[in-house]
Design an enzyme around this catalytic site. Structure first.
Site, PDB file in Angstrom:
ATOM      1  CB  SER A   1      -0.861  -0.036   1.275  1.00 29.15           C
ATOM      2  OG  SER A   1      -1.521   1.178   1.500  1.00 29.15           O
TER       3      SER A   1
ATOM      4  CB  SER B   1       7.618  10.261  10.110  1.00 32.00           C
ATOM      5  OG  SER B   1       6.726  11.347  10.200  1.00 32.00           O
TER       6      SER B   1
ATOM      7  CE1 TYR C   1       4.081   6.572  12.175  1.00 32.58           C
ATOM      8  CE2 TYR C   1       4.161   8.967  12.312  1.00 32.58           C
ATOM      9  CZ  TYR C   1       4.276   7.806  11.569  1.00 32.58           C
ATOM     10  OH  TYR C   1       4.572   7.878  10.231  1.00 32.58           O
TER      11      TYR C   1
ATOM     12  CE  LYS D   1       7.391   6.072  11.229  1.00 34.01           C
ATOM     13  NZ  LYS D   1       7.756   5.032  10.265  1.00 34.01           N
TER      14      LYS D   1
ATOM     15  CB  THR E   1      -0.399   6.674   1.768  1.00 39.77           C
ATOM     16  OG1 THR E   1      -0.327   6.984   3.159  1.00 39.77           O
ATOM     17  CG2 THR E   1       0.854   7.154   1.066  1.00 39.77           C
TER      18      THR E   1
END
Ligand SMILES: NC(=O)c1ccc[n+]([C@@H]2O[C@H](COP(=O)([O-])OP(=O)(O)OC[C@H]3O[C@@H](n4cnc5c(N)ncnc54)[C@H](OP(=O)(O)O)[C@@H]3O)[C@@H](O)[C@H]2O)c1
Length: 282
Positions: A33, A159, A172, A176, A207
Site C-alpha cells: 500500500s 517521518s 508514533y 520514529k 496514502t
C-alpha cells in the site's frame, strides 16, 4: 556544442536512474500500500528482483502479480511485523529466495490518532514493535550476510514526526525518533564496511495511512485526514525515496512545505513551539 554535452549528461543521468536497481535483490516491507506500493512499481519497472512483506497475504499476492506481469521477479514473504516471534527468523526466509539481499527497504508502519493520556500501553507497545523493533530485528539478522556479500544498503522510513513531537502521535513519534538513534549509529559504524544506511523522513504523503492509524483503544481511525489527502503523491515520494538510496544519502526529508517545520524547530525553536502548541489536538 555545450547544449549537446548538457543533453548527453542529462540523458546519461536518466539512463543510470533507470537501471540502477536492475538485477538487484530488494526486500521491501510495507509493499502492499501507499509509499511501499509506489516504490514496488518503480523497482519492478527497473527489473529489480523483489521480496515483499506485509501482513495481508491477499494484498501481497495482488502486488506481486502486477510485478510479475511487468516482467520482474517477485516473491512474497507475509509477516505480522507487530509480532516479534514471527519477525525473528524472517531474514533467513528472505535470504532463501535469491541467496542475498542487496537493498533492504524497511517501510512498513502505522500511525496514531490519540492523546498520550488516553493511549493504552498496549497501543504504545504495538506501535513500537511495528515501527521500531521489527526493523531492528530484521536489520540485525541481515547484516552479516550483507557484509559477507561485500556490502549492501538499508533504507528505513521514518517521518518528520521522527524530528519533532506532534499532537496525537506520542507513540508514533517515539518509535520514529528511536529509528534515528539506531540507524544513524548503524550507518556511522558500518559505512566503512560497505553498508550504507538511508533514513527517509516523509512529510505528508497521499496514502491510506490515516485510515489505518490507531486510536487510543487500538481500533483503526478509519478516516482520510485532510493533510493526508493534500499530501505529496505517493509516486513522487517513491521516486525521491529511491533517488536518495541511489545517492547513498544518510538522511532526507521528502514532502511539501510541512518539511519546513524541521528547519523551524532547529533554527527558531520558539516559533516552532508556538505553532505546535496552537495545533488542535482534540
Ligand atoms: N503517508 C505519510 O504521510 C507518511 C508520512 C511519514 C512517514 N510515513 C511512513 O511511511 C511508511 C509507509 O506508510 P504509508 O503512508 O505508505 O501507509 P500505508 O499505505 O498505510 O502502508 C503501510 C504499509 O505497512 C504495512 N503494515 C502495516 N501494519 C503491518 C504489520 N502489522 N505487519 C506487516 N506490515 C504492516 C501495510 O501492509 P498490510 O496492511 O498489508 O499489513 C502497508 O503495506 C510508514 O512507515 C509510515 O510511518 C508515511
Amino acid at each position: 556544442m555545450t547544449a549537446y554535452i548538457i543533453g548527453f549528461i542529462i540523458f546519461a543521468a536518466k539512463l543510470i536512474n533507470m537501471v540502477f536497481f536492475q538485477g538487484k535483490v530488494v526486500w521491501l516491507t510495507g509493499a502492499s500500500s501507499g509509499i511501499g506500493l509506489a516504490i514496488l512499481e518503480l523497482l519492478s519497472r527497473q527489473g529489480a528482483r523483489l521480496i515483499i512483506t506485509s501482513s495481508d497475504v491477499s494484498r501481497l499476492n495482488l502486488a506481486a502479480e502486477k510485478c510479475i506481469l511487468s516482467g520482474a521477479e517477485c516473491k512474497i514473504l507475509p509477516c505480522d511485523l507487530t509480532d516479534s516471534r514471527q519477525v525473528s527468523g524472517l531474514a533467513a526466509k528472505a535470504l532463501a529466495f535469491f541467496g542475498k539481499i542487496d537493498v533492504l527497504i524497511l517501510n512498513a508502519g502505522k500511525s496514531q490518532r490519540a492523546l498520550t493520556i488516553d493511549t493504552s500501553i498496549e497501543v504504545d507497545r504495538l506501535l513500537m514493535e511495528l515501527n521500531y523493533f521489527s526493523n531492528v530485528i530484521i536489520t540485525k539478522e541481515i547484516l552479516n550476510s550483507m557484509k559477507a556479500n561485500g556490502g549492501g544498503h538499508i533504507a528505513v522510513t521514518s517521518s518528520i514526526t521522527g524530528k519533532f513531537g506532534f499532537p496525537l502521535r506520542s507513540a508514533y513519534a517515539a518509535a520514529k525518533h528511536a529509528l534515528h538513534g539506531f540507524f544513524e549509529t548503524l550507518g556511522i559504524e558500518e559505512r566503512k564496511n560497505g553498508i550504507f544506511v538511508t533514513i527517509i523522513c516523509p512529510g505528508r504523503v497521499n496514502t491510506p495511512i490515516s485510515y489505518n492509524a490507531l486510536l487510543a483503544n487500538g481500533e483503526s481511525y478509519n478516516r482520510l485526514d485532510k493533510g493526508q489527502e493534500n499530501g505529496m503523491p505517493a509516486e513522487l515520494c517513491a521516486r525521491k525515496y529511491l533517488r536518495a538510496v541511489q545517492k547513498k544519502k544518510r538522511e532526507v526529508l521528502i514532502g511539501n512545505k510541512e518539511i519546513l517545520m524541521v528547519y523551524i524547530k532547529r533554527y527558531f525553536p520558539s516559533i516552532f513551539y508556538k505553532i505546535a502548541d496552537s495545533i488542535k489536538s482534540t
